[in-house]
Design an enzyme around this catalytic site. Structure first.
Site, PDB file in Angstrom:
ATOM      1  N   GLY A 118       0.816  -1.217   0.000  1.00  0.00           N
ATOM      2  CA  GLY A 118       0.000   0.000   0.000  1.00  0.00           C
ATOM      3  C   GLY A 118       0.847   1.263   0.000  1.00  0.00           C
ATOM      4  O   GLY A 118       2.032   1.234  -0.347  1.00  0.00           O
ATOM      5  N   ASP A 119       0.226   2.368   0.417  1.00  0.00           N
ATOM      6  CA  ASP A 119       0.914   3.656   0.424  1.00  0.00           C
ATOM      7  C   ASP A 119       2.114   3.640   1.368  1.00  0.00           C
ATOM      8  O   ASP A 119       3.133   4.286   1.097  1.00  0.00           O
ATOM      9  CB  ASP A 119      -0.058   4.759   0.857  1.00  0.00           C
ATOM     10  CG  ASP A 119      -1.178   4.935  -0.155  1.00  0.00           C
ATOM     11  OD1 ASP A 119      -0.905   4.837  -1.354  1.00  0.00           O
ATOM     12  OD2 ASP A 119      -2.335   5.160   0.272  1.00  0.00           O
TER      13      ASP A 119
ATOM     14  N   SER B 217      -4.323  -0.853   1.840  1.00  0.00           N
ATOM     15  CA  SER B 217      -5.665  -0.549   2.345  1.00  0.00           C
ATOM     16  C   SER B 217      -6.277   0.665   1.645  1.00  0.00           C
ATOM     17  O   SER B 217      -7.493   0.723   1.467  1.00  0.00           O
ATOM     18  CB  SER B 217      -5.604  -0.265   3.844  1.00  0.00           C
ATOM     19  OG  SER B 217      -5.027  -1.351   4.504  1.00  0.00           O
TER      20      SER B 217
HETATM   21  C1  LIG Z   1     -20.132   9.675   5.373  1.00  0.00           C
HETATM   22  C2  LIG Z   1     -18.982   9.162   4.601  1.00  0.00           C
HETATM   23  C3  LIG Z   1     -17.850  10.104   4.545  1.00  0.00           C
HETATM   24  C4  LIG Z   1     -16.681   9.442   3.870  1.00  0.00           C
HETATM   25  C5  LIG Z   1     -15.534  10.359   3.726  1.00  0.00           C
HETATM   26  C6  LIG Z   1     -14.432   9.658   3.070  1.00  0.00           C
HETATM   27  C7  LIG Z   1     -13.247  10.525   2.899  1.00  0.00           C
HETATM   28  C8  LIG Z   1     -12.117   9.671   2.459  1.00  0.00           C
HETATM   29  C9  LIG Z   1     -10.926  10.472   2.113  1.00  0.00           C
HETATM   30  C10 LIG Z   1      -9.772   9.571   1.921  1.00  0.00           C
HETATM   31  C11 LIG Z   1      -8.553  10.347   1.711  1.00  0.00           C
HETATM   32  C12 LIG Z   1      -7.390   9.448   1.665  1.00  0.00           C
HETATM   33  C13 LIG Z   1      -6.148  10.193   1.599  1.00  0.00           C
HETATM   34  C14 LIG Z   1      -5.008   9.243   1.582  1.00  0.00           C
HETATM   35  C15 LIG Z   1      -4.266   8.991   2.585  1.00  0.00           C
HETATM   36  C16 LIG Z   1      -3.172   8.002   2.543  1.00  0.00           C
HETATM   37  O1  LIG Z   1      -1.943   8.644   2.432  1.00  0.00           O
HETATM   38  C17 LIG Z   1      -3.147   7.175   3.827  1.00  0.00           C
HETATM   39  C18 LIG Z   1      -2.217   6.000   3.660  1.00  0.00           C
HETATM   40  O2  LIG Z   1      -2.762   5.049   2.862  1.00  0.00           O
HETATM   41  N1  LIG Z   1      -4.467   6.661   4.127  1.00  0.00           N
HETATM   42  C19 LIG Z   1      -5.132   7.069   5.186  1.00  0.00           C
HETATM   43  O3  LIG Z   1      -4.667   7.823   5.980  1.00  0.00           O
HETATM   44  C20 LIG Z   1      -6.506   6.504   5.355  1.00  0.00           C
HETATM   45  C21 LIG Z   1      -7.490   7.586   5.609  1.00  0.00           C
HETATM   46  C22 LIG Z   1      -8.853   7.008   5.590  1.00  0.00           C
HETATM   47  C23 LIG Z   1      -9.817   7.971   6.144  1.00  0.00           C
HETATM   48  C24 LIG Z   1     -11.182   7.377   6.185  1.00  0.00           C
HETATM   49  C25 LIG Z   1     -12.126   8.345   6.820  1.00  0.00           C
HETATM   50  C26 LIG Z   1     -13.484   7.771   6.933  1.00  0.00           C
HETATM   51  C27 LIG Z   1     -14.376   8.791   7.573  1.00  0.00           C
HETATM   52  C28 LIG Z   1     -15.679   8.202   7.972  1.00  0.00           C
HETATM   53  C29 LIG Z   1     -16.537   9.227   8.685  1.00  0.00           C
HETATM   54  C30 LIG Z   1     -17.852   8.635   8.957  1.00  0.00           C
HETATM   55  C31 LIG Z   1     -18.841   9.594   9.555  1.00  0.00           C
HETATM   56  C32 LIG Z   1     -20.185   8.962   9.584  1.00  0.00           C
HETATM   57  C33 LIG Z   1     -21.126   9.722  10.435  1.00  0.00           C
HETATM   58  C34 LIG Z   1     -22.487   9.177  10.421  1.00  0.00           C
HETATM   59  N1  LIG Z   2       7.205  -7.739   6.595  1.00  0.00           N
HETATM   60  C1  LIG Z   2       6.660  -6.688   7.208  1.00  0.00           C
HETATM   61  N2  LIG Z   2       6.174  -6.782   8.468  1.00  0.00           N
HETATM   62  C2  LIG Z   2       5.582  -5.749   9.086  1.00  0.00           C
HETATM   63  N3  LIG Z   2       5.439  -4.526   8.511  1.00  0.00           N
HETATM   64  C3  LIG Z   2       5.911  -4.369   7.260  1.00  0.00           C
HETATM   65  C4  LIG Z   2       6.537  -5.428   6.554  1.00  0.00           C
HETATM   66  N4  LIG Z   2       6.878  -4.966   5.323  1.00  0.00           N
HETATM   67  C5  LIG Z   2       6.495  -3.685   5.275  1.00  0.00           C
HETATM   68  N5  LIG Z   2       5.917  -3.310   6.426  1.00  0.00           N
HETATM   69  C6  LIG Z   2       5.333  -1.981   6.791  1.00  0.00           C
HETATM   70  O1  LIG Z   2       3.918  -2.092   6.753  1.00  0.00           O
HETATM   71  C7  LIG Z   2       3.375  -0.796   6.608  1.00  0.00           C
HETATM   72  C8  LIG Z   2       2.014  -0.813   5.934  1.00  0.00           C
HETATM   73  O2  LIG Z   2       2.087  -1.483   4.745  1.00  0.00           O
HETATM   74  P1  LIG Z   2       1.254  -1.133   3.446  1.00  0.00           P
HETATM   75  O3  LIG Z   2       1.335   0.275   3.126  1.00  0.00           O
HETATM   76  O4  LIG Z   2       1.745  -2.095   2.406  1.00  0.00           O
HETATM   77  O5  LIG Z   2      -0.249  -1.537   3.805  1.00  0.00           O
HETATM   78  P2  LIG Z   2      -1.487  -0.749   4.405  1.00  0.00           P
HETATM   79  O6  LIG Z   2      -1.037   0.146   5.502  1.00  0.00           O
HETATM   80  O7  LIG Z   2      -2.507  -1.759   4.706  1.00  0.00           O
HETATM   81  O8  LIG Z   2      -2.025   0.098   3.186  1.00  0.00           O
HETATM   82  P3  LIG Z   2      -2.181   1.699   2.935  1.00  0.00           P
HETATM   83  O9  LIG Z   2      -0.813   2.267   3.264  1.00  0.00           O
HETATM   84  O10 LIG Z   2      -2.516   1.783   1.483  1.00  0.00           O
HETATM   85  O11 LIG Z   2      -3.260   2.202   3.826  1.00  0.00           O
HETATM   86  C9  LIG Z   2       4.409  -0.025   5.823  1.00  0.00           C
HETATM   87  O12 LIG Z   2       4.653   1.188   6.456  1.00  0.00           O
HETATM   88  C10 LIG Z   2       5.657  -0.895   5.826  1.00  0.00           C
HETATM   89  O13 LIG Z   2       6.771  -0.181   6.302  1.00  0.00           O
END
Ligand SMILES: CCCCCCCCCCCCC/C=C/[C@@H](O)[C@H](CO)NC(=O)CCCCCCCCCCCCCCC
Ligand SMILES: Nc1ncnc2c1ncn2[C@@H]1O[C@H](COP(=O)(O)OP(=O)(O)OP(=O)(O)O)[C@@H](O)[C@H]1O
Ligand SMILES: [Ca+2]
Length: 574
Positions: A227-228, A271
């Site tokens: 992932g990221d 993820s």
């Molecule tokens: C009602 C629905 C609202 C949905 C709003 C969805 C907004 C989603 C925006 C996603 C932005 C992702 C930005 C990317 C970040 C990545 O570098 C990082 C690493 O993979 N991911 C996260 O931090 C993962 C971040 C994941 C955040 C998920 C947030 C979910 C919020 C849910 C709020 C629910 C409120 C419901 C109230 C009834």
């Molecule tokens: N073998 C390993 N065991 C445990 N952690 C690891 C291993 N290899 C990599 N990682 C760490 O796992 C973390 C998360 O991994 P990855 O980004 O692939 O998945 P994710 O967190 O589920 O996805 P996303 O970042 O898209 O939300 C990374 O920061 C990485 O450094």
């Protein structure tokens, strides 16, 4: 380019040795095809083209009377056609038809067949790519070899990776990284004659550490399966290695960093997979593998994050304080839940509705033409990113690697915020298909700084919901967005107190503003979400480095209008 007419239906007799995935065509004369290539070489994007073709009602055999099974194909109904640029051919292989023939009683009396199969990229809906194939055959061995040779020479002219270093995180996302690579990606790399050195990581930072030791010049690119977070690890390894080899001190926030020319390919198995989705348009392992095979190249802005002249991290997608920082911090404890952890922690963080006080200073990005409120998004060949590339080249010519003193004005904003988000790209992902800042550019040397001020829970929910639909998420009185080239943030807690910030933060965490009981302001600090990794520092300095690295991607493509119009011009010529 390869121009292929495809029969809509097969006749029973051909079906008897046609596999489901393969469509077979007869081979037309090499000379005739070259003549057509010459005729249409004026078309955009058709240079170096070779065409295999039929006319509308029967196969064009022209000087090639030797082509077999003419009568069978004459009765074919063929209206559908496809247009394949040579840059989208994956591989050309000789096919052993005679083996199949021997096994089928019906074909025993026929002459010996010679055949070759062309594997090419087939573009489907929603930016999804698949590997499709087509087999051509004839009785003339020399003609068949001539075609194979010509197509292989065309492929050699493409600059494509031959040797890749692959890192697989077996624990990312739904823990499917290894299976995805072995079943979906490795067979495609082998078809495209790409050799690989594969590492399955055993711990966090394994890939990053390894990148400092490995003989990197041996490879045409690095692939990360995960992932990221996994991408971030590989990016830190590559950029860090590049600076170390060039004697650049990463702790100096003003140091001009050396560009990283080794491309990274992302096979999404995480993820969120935000970097993959925002640069390809879909999070799909096969599509990403095909972009790597074709040798696509997409430059990417990278921001450096420092605190007190100490390097903390690089970021390409989201650097978020407040809401996204809190979501991440909570979700790390729930890794066992897989990708669902973000929804659980998102809901919990939404209910807690914490806001944080601090000061943000930023330098607006005046060099770029775009604005965060633009209606157009960054797409393949984006003119705004291209203009930034030219500016960067001119700047390098002028000052080389010397740092140019930046006199530009700083704007200062103080306030209480639910979220402070800085994004180098749109941050589109399956949860939010247009992203946190839909008009952000991948390679324009700027980031979009989004400030969500203190507002009611209901308003914040309205703001979040707009990330999932077509409405403008910046059209709220409590949301401001700026395009910036650098910014700094200091939390109120740190400003007020010169003593050890971390200890105070820990001591007061969970307590609220005593002066105003109705206020939801948390007097403790939040943490930063830096591309999915937590950063505890509550004072940071961020600078965008234009096009610091490259990916095996081409940005999100527009609809295939251009391809369709080229195709109809070719049809007119035929
Ligand atoms: C009602 C629905 C609202 C949905 C709003 C969805 C907004 C989603 C925006 C996603 C932005 C992702 C930005 C990317 C970040 C990545 O570098 C990082 C690493 O993979 N991911 C996260 O931090 C993962 C971040 C994941 C955040 C998920 C947030 C979910 C919020 C849910 C709020 C629910 C409120 C419901 C109230 C009834
Ligand atoms: N073998 C390993 N065991 C445990 N952690 C690891 C291993 N290899 C990599 N990682 C760490 O796992 C973390 C998360 O991994 P990855 O980004 O692939 O998945 P994710 O967190 O589920 O996805 P996303 O970042 O898209 O939300 C990374 O920061 C990485 O450094
Ligand atoms: Ca950018």
């Amino acid at each position: 380019m390869l121009f292929l007419h495809k029969p809509a239906t097969y006749l029973g007799i051909t079906n008897s040795f046609c596999s489901h995935s393969a469509t077979r065509f007869t081979c037309t004369s090499f000379e005739k095809a070259c003549a057509i290539r010459y005729q249409i070489s004026g078309l955009r994007g058709t240079e170096g083209a070779i065409f295999l073709f039929q006319n509308r009602c029967s196969w064009i055999l022209a000087s090639c009377k030797k082509v077999l099974i003419l009568t069978i194909f004459r009765s074919c109904v063929h209206t559908e056609s496809c247009f394949v640029p040579t840059s989208e051919i994956i591989a050309v292989e000789e096919t052993d038809l005679n083996k199949k023939q021997r096994n089928s009683g019906k074909w025993q009396k026929m002459a010996k067949l010679h055949a070759f199969t062309v594997y090419y990229v087939k573009k489907a809906q929603n930016h999804r790519w698949r590997c499709s194939d087509v087999t051509f055959w004839c009785v003339d061995e020399q003609l068949c070899n001539q075609w194979i040779q010509a197509l292989k020479e065309l492929l050699e002219l493409q600059t494509r990776p031959k040797q890749l270093l692959v890192y697989i995180n077996p624990y990312g996302g739904k823990r499917q990284g290894k299976r995805i690579y072995e079943q979906k990606v490795a067979p495609l790399f082998s078809l495209a004659s790409i050799s690989t050195d594969v590492f399955v990581t055993e711990r966090a930072n394994h890939a990053k550490d390894n990148l400092f030791e490995v003989n990197i010049n041996k490879y045409d690119g690095v692939v990360c399966v995960g992932g990221d977070g996994m991408f971030s690890e590989v990016m830190h390894g590559l950029i860090g290695r590049m600076q170390k080899d060039s004697g650049i001190d990463q702790n100096n926030p003003k140091a001009p960093l050396v560009q990283c020319n080794i491309r990274i390919g992302i096979i999404p198995a995480g993820s969120t997979d935000c970097v993959c989705y925002s640069t390809v348009g879909i999070s799909d392992p096969v599509t990403s593998a095909l972009h790597i095979i074709l040798g696509d190249s997409q430059p990417l802005d990278v921001s450096s994050v420092h605190h007190n002249n100490t390097f903390l991290k690089y970021t390409v997608s989201l650097l978020g304080y407040g809401f996204y920082g809190d979501v991440l911090k909570d979700s790390e404890k729930k890794r066992w839940m897989g990708p669902m952890r973000y929804d659980y922690s998102g809901f919990k963080t939404f209910l807690s509705h914490h806001c944080y006080e601090g000061t943000i200073s930023f330098q607006p990005a005046k060099h770029t033409l775009g604005s965060p409120r633009d209606k157009d998004s960054c797409r393949t060949g984006c003119h705004i990113c291209r203009q930034s590339e030219q500016q960067l080249a001119e700047q390098r010519k002028k000052c080389g690697l010397k740092h140019e003193e930046d006199e530009e004005e700083w704007k200062v904003i103080k306030g209480k915020f639910l979220a402070i988000n800085a994004v180098n790209m749109s941050c589109a992902c399956p949860r939010s298909p247009k992203g946190l800042s839909p008009a952000a550019h991948l390679a324009d040397g700027s980031a979009d700084l989004i400030l969500v001020r203190k507002c009611s829970r209901f308003d914040f929910l309205r703001y979040l919901v707009r990330h999932t639909n077509q409405d403008d998420q910046f059209d709220f009185s409590f949301v401001d967005v700026y395009r910036v080239k650098s910014f700094q943030f200091t939390s109120k807690l740190l400003e007020d107190n010169e003593s050890d910030v971390t200890d105070i933060g820990k001591k007061h965490f969970g307590q609220f503003c005593r002066d105003h009981p109705a206020c939801c302001c948390n007097i403790a600090n939040s943490t930063w979400n830096c591309d999915g990794e937590t950063l505890d520092s509550s004072a940071i300095e961020v600078r965008v480095h234009c096009q610091l690295m490259k990916l095996f991607a081409r940005g999100i493509e527009e609809n295939h209008k251009e391809a369709v119009s080229n195709q109809s011009r070719v049809e007119q010529l035929l």
